[in-house]
Write an enzyme that holds these catalytic residues in place. Structure first.
Site, PDB file in Angstrom:
ATOM      1  N   CYS A 126     -18.040  -1.299  27.253  1.00 50.29           N
ATOM      2  CA  CYS A 126     -17.548  -0.034  26.676  1.00 50.29           C
ATOM      3  C   CYS A 126     -16.059  -0.105  26.347  1.00 50.29           C
ATOM      4  O   CYS A 126     -15.623   0.380  25.312  1.00 50.29           O
ATOM      5  CB  CYS A 126     -17.742   1.124  27.658  1.00 50.29           C
ATOM      6  N   ASP A 127     -15.277  -0.663  27.250  1.00 52.87           N
ATOM      7  CA  ASP A 127     -13.829  -0.467  27.169  1.00 52.87           C
ATOM      8  C   ASP A 127     -13.007  -1.734  26.903  1.00 52.87           C
ATOM      9  O   ASP A 127     -11.798  -1.641  26.711  1.00 52.87           O
ATOM     10  CB  ASP A 127     -13.332   0.183  28.477  1.00 52.87           C
ATOM     11  N   CYS A 157     -16.915  -0.486  32.970  1.00 48.71           N
ATOM     12  CA  CYS A 157     -17.806  -1.016  31.932  1.00 48.71           C
ATOM     13  C   CYS A 157     -17.026  -1.830  30.902  1.00 48.71           C
ATOM     14  O   CYS A 157     -16.339  -1.259  30.050  1.00 48.71           O
ATOM     15  CB  CYS A 157     -18.548   0.133  31.257  1.00 48.71           C
TER      16      CYS A 157
END
Ligand code: NAP
Length: 313
Positions: free
Chosen positions: A141-142, A138
């Protein structure tokens, strides 16, 4: 609970990720005493990530597994019950609905499907070991953790192009590694990635190994050219898989309406084509796929189920 004559539940929630647990919090606080069936991946995709920095209310960030644990406890506090295992078969022809798990049967007046979608993986042991330690599924997200780092994005579809383009905000260079010379991505997404000076393409290459499991962090990927057999190592500090997702809907095939990729189709909020069955989170979301949107959908599904139960006493 007697397996041969189980009592009838108000609401059973399939899935214990962000959507399922938020549905459980709302259903429990509405005194519906929900049963949450954990599924194959208890805690869902959040339980596979490390730091989550975009979930509102956590200015310092929160670990994915911790966020999930807090949601679990929150729902439990109001009366949610948890059941380990995955649903093997469903009968949604008449109410109460019947769900079969390994050796157990549940009957329920309403059902919330929050079974999620699992990120497709390459199938390498090293990728499992390094998930959350430099390997991610993701970018939203990261990506933030990879400032000024060199990273690889694996895949040749729209997700890979979108992730690679997004990641150039942070990374010093992004290499898209794809197993064929042709791309599945739409022309506009592919062109956008091609025009980005921080992105380069490496094709046709198959990822054979993510390095280095012994060190517990990503140092590179070992690649093989499937046409020539040539092997090489690409040094990178991060690997993002953009090879698609699989919605966990096999058990509902032919029963609930789904699109060609298997995502559940909802109408009028979280309603499915079967009255009394609701869907929430990534199992029905091909667009947003965020923890906070899944939580929002879980809330909606619990409210829809509550309304349905009031109207069908
Ligand atoms: P996808 O279209 O199925 O593409 C998956 C890509 O990963 C393909 O290039 C595939 O290679 C590769 N792949 C699959 N399994 C692999 C493996 N085991 N090893 C190596 N490579 C592998 O999935 P997606 O990109 O997630 O897109 C899904 C849907 O969402 C599409 O309809 C897409 O248009 C849509 N989407 C739209 C947007 C947007 O418009 N903003 C953004 C993201 C996704 P092959 O091509 O060789 O099979």
């Amino acid at each position: 609970m007697n397996p041969s004559n189980p009592e009838i539940e108000n609401v059973v929630i399939i899935g214990s990720g962000c959507a399922g647990l938020t549905a459980a919090i709302y259903a429990a606080r509405a005194d519906l005493s929900p049963v949450v069936i954990d599924g194959y991946e208890p805690g869902g995709q959040l339980s596979l990530t490390t730091m989550v920095e975009n979930f509102p209310g956590f200015p310092e960030g929160v670990l994915g597994p911790e966020l999930i644990e807090r949601m679990r406890k929150q729902a439990e506090r109001f009366g949610a019950r948890y059941v380990e295992g995955a649903v093997r078969a469903v009968d949604l022809n008449s109410r109460p609905f019947t769900l079969t798990l390994d050796g157990r049967t549940f009957r329920t007046r309403s059902l919330i499907v929050a079974a999620g979608a699992s990120a497709r993986m390459l199938g390498l042991e090293s990728e499992r070991a390094l998930l959350g330690h430099g390997l991610s599924t993701c970018a939203t997200c990261d990506g933030y953790f990879f400032r000024e780092r060199e990273i690889a994005v694996v895949g040749g579809g729209d997700s890979a192009m979108e992730e690679a383009t997004f990641l150039t905000k942070f990374a010093s260079r992004v290499t898209i590694v794809h197993r064929r010379n042709e791309f599945r991505a739409s022309k506009i997404m592919l062109d956008r990635a091609r025009e980005n000076p921080k992105i380069r393409f490496l094709t046709p290459y198959v990822v054979e190994e993510v390095l280095d499991v012994e060190k517990g962090l990503v140092e590179g990927v070992r690649l093989r050219n499937p046409e020539t057999g040539e092997k090489k190592t690409l040094p990178v500090e991060g690997v993002f898989l953009g090879i698609g997702h699989e919605p966990n809907t096999k058990v509902f095939r032919g029963i609930l309406d789904m699109d060609d990729a298997g995502y559940l189709m909802t109408r009028n909020g979280t309603h499915t084509n079967v009255e009394g069955v609701f869907a929430a989170g990534d199992v029905a979301d091909t667009t947003y796929r965020q923890a906070v949107t899944a939580a929002g959908a879980g809330c909606k599904a619990a409210l829809d189920a509550g309304k349905f139960l009031t109207e069908h006493k």
